[in-house]
Design an enzyme around this catalytic site. Structure first.
Site: not given
Ligand code: M6R
Length: 617
Positions: A2, A27, A78, A102-103, A489, A493, A496, A512, A612
């Protein structure tokens, strides 16, 4: 995860807080809220959803009827405990106490049971709200506001930070940090700011203090003071000067931060090279001296520990460090490494690779191993971040603030650091050779700048490929060698920001299993630059072509065969050293994801469910 802000000053607190939250929205963006002192009351406005909801609320309000408030706190959430509803949004009020958090409070169940036995009735599903009741309990014991907050905080287990106000103690905002980051700063007029990241402060001051774990920042009109949360004693903290500018945290005409950050990469790479090289030293790859360099050069083996995109950058590093510098390099997800019992050499160096420098799992690994006496280092983009401060030596990427939730320039500059390390090992240990590597390395930002220039036509080609494939049901990025991490990557992306199913695969692994999924509804983006792996990759491509996949080829402009196999072809710039192809490749996968997400109309800078900086396990 957050974002929290606090303010004691002379400006309109609501304006400062909203602007601060705007800077912190990356955040978390499930819900937002602000609390501001009005006379001897504290008013709260909060709402589920993004910050714009609160902005609208204030626009509709007749602010002229209210005296301007100059003290307040704010939060962008968040969600961890409880759904992202208005009820669960911060700030939370319990009696005279108003707080943001936050946390995670790990012992919240025990605390809740105990508080309920004492007759308290929490109104939300959050762990955060409970802290207010704990403060009230301490106040019942006739403690001062500061001591009540201090003692209440000592009852919490888990990494978190809180910022608190009280209706009985006006003009005071208290912040405590334990695990989750918190910075404080004073502007030239004496106004005090608290925030989870320095970005909100940049509009007012560049001088900030990063709180240490267990620090309490007490902001009053008379000034800012730091105390130890356990002893209550005043502590002195060093002020540092931020190197970021306000311009860097604005979009500057770009529709999204992500696009701006993609285009900033050449400069970010130059800055990263400049800040890590000692250009007076005549040897090639002279790393600027600091404790991290000694640790690095004395290491018998490297363990790069990271999450998400930082993990993929580390995988690229492994290819170079092993191939050129002959240094054994292991790369592992922090969340896995943490619960293993790995065999480590006495002279192993454990490197936490983290853009934010706050990722909970990465930090936990470093702390565990440091306790066990291992040497640790960091690669981070944030000076003052926890990971950079707690390790024995930190290397910094100079990418500037990265606001888009999808990492771009931090990825590219992390690869830049590993390239410098490779060169430095080569130079010192003389075990391998890479003719012209340094020259090509320092020339790289120019190549990337030209590649991103409109005249290269690259963006148009990528847009076209995205338009042609936007309705397809699945995407595979494939590559071999150092293009393989780029495939991973690229898929990350795309998932996301475009919310489509995408996988990154080592090209040789397709047959495979996953080749069973290939049909005309699947897009295969083949990363096949001109290198030692190219021919093998092309053979794998023939196999998917035969099964009807749509193919986007990425390779050397002279590669006729690849172009013939591809429905769309994206040319790379020609580089002498084949290993450096990962840099332009990263631009291609970033832009492709960006263009596809734009066509899908997703919220590119703040994709759903993400934040983030991942400061919870
Ligand atoms: O700050 P860090 O580099 O430690 O973050 C690690 C990941 O959370 C991060 O790379 C994440 O995967 C990005 N959103 C990817 O774009």
């Amino acid at each position: 995860m957050c974002g929290i802000v606090g303010y004691v000053g002379n400006r309109s607190a609501v304006e400062v807080l909203l602007k601060g939250l705007q800077r912190l929205e990356y955040r978390g963006y499930d819900s937002t809220g602000v609390a501001f002192q009005k006379g001897n009351r504290i008013e709260i406005e909060k709402s589920e959803g993004k910050l714009e909801n609160i902005f609208k609320r204030f626009k509709e309000m007749d602010l002229n009827r209210a005296p301007v408030s100059t003290v307040g706190i704010g939060h962008t959430r968040w969600a961890t405990h409880g759904k992202p509803t208005t009820q669960n949004a911060h700030p939370h009020r319990t009696g005279s106490i108003v707080l943001v958090h936050n946390g995670i409070i790990e012992n919240y169940r025990e605390i809740k049971e105990d508080l309920m036995k004492k007759g308290h009735e929490p109104q939300s599903e959050t762990d955060s709200e409970l802290f207010g009741f704990l403060v009230l309990e301490e106040l019942k014991l006739k403690k001062s506001f500061i001591d009540a907050v201090r003692f209440a905080f000592q009852k919490l287990e888990g990494a978190c930070s809180v910022v608190v106000m009280s209706e009985n103690d006006p003009d005071t905002v208290i912040g405590i940090r334990n695990g989750s980051p918190l910075v404080a700063g004073i502007d030239s007029e004496g106004a005090i700011y608290l925030a989870s990241d320095p970005q909100p402060l940049l509009d007012y001051t560049k001088k900030v203090v990063y709180l240490e774990n267990g620090d309490m920042a007490i902001a009053k009109r008379s000034g800012l003071e730091f105390r130890d949360v356990i002893t209550g004693k005043v502590v002195q903290r060093e002020t540092i000067e931020l190197q970021w500018s306000v311009e860097q945290i604005d979009k500057q005409g770009y529709p999204h931060f992500m696009l701006k950050e993609i285009y900033e990469q050449p400069t970010a790479l130059i800055d990263t090279f400049n800040s890590n090289l000692d250009r007076i030293d005549p040897t090639s790859f002279p790393l600027a001296k600091h404790p991290g360099v000694d640790k690095l050069m004395n290491a018998s083996e490297l363990h790069l520990i990271a999450c998400g995109t930082s993990y993929y950058a580390s995988l690229v590093g492994k290819y170079w460090l092993e191939k050129y510098a002959r240094v054994s390099t292991q790369v592992e997800f922090a969340s896995e490494f943490r619960y293993r019992d790995p065999v480590l050499d006495d002279r192993a160096l454990i490197v936490g690779v983290s853009q934010s420098g706050e990722t909970a799992d990465t930090l936990a690994v470093l702390r565990d191993l440091k306790k066990k006496g291992k040497a640790t280092a960091a690669v981070s983009n944030v000076r003052g971040s926890t990971i950079s401060r707690e390790t024995d030596g930190a290397f910094f990427t100079s990418a500037g603030p990265e606001i888009g939730v999808a990492a771009t320039k931090s990825f590219l500059t992390q690869m830049g650091i590993f390239l410098l390390w490779t060169g430095a090992f080569l130079e010192r240990r003389k075990k391998g050779s890479a003719d012209g590597l340094f020259e090509e390395t320092v020339h790289l930002p120019h190549v990337l700048k030209n590649y991103l220039d409109d005249s290269s036509g690259i963006r148009e080609k990528i847009k076209e490929a995205a338009r042609a494939t936007v309705t397809k049901k699945g995407f595979f990025f494939i590559g071999r060698g150092s293009s393989y991490p780029l495939a991973l990557e690229g898929a990350l992306k795309l998932k996301e920001i475009a919310y489509v199913h995408a996988e990154g695969y080592a090209a040789g692994e397709l047959k495979h299993g996953p080749i069973a999924m290939i049909d005309e509804n699947v897009v295969v983006i083949v990363l096949a630059p001109k290198d030692g792996w190219r021919d093998k990759t092309i053979s794998n491509l023939e196999e998917v072509k035969a099964r009807g996949a749509q193919i986007i080829g990425v390779g050397d402009p002279s590669d006729r065969h690849l172009q013939d196999l591809s429905h769309h072809f994206i040319p790379l710039p020609t580089l002498k050293n084949e290993d450096l192809n990962v840099f332009p490749l990263s631009i291609v996968v970033q832009l492709f994801s960006y263009e596809l997400a734009t066509l899908k109309g997703t919220d590119i800078d703040k994709p759903r469910n993400l934040a983030k900086s991942v400061t919870v396990e």
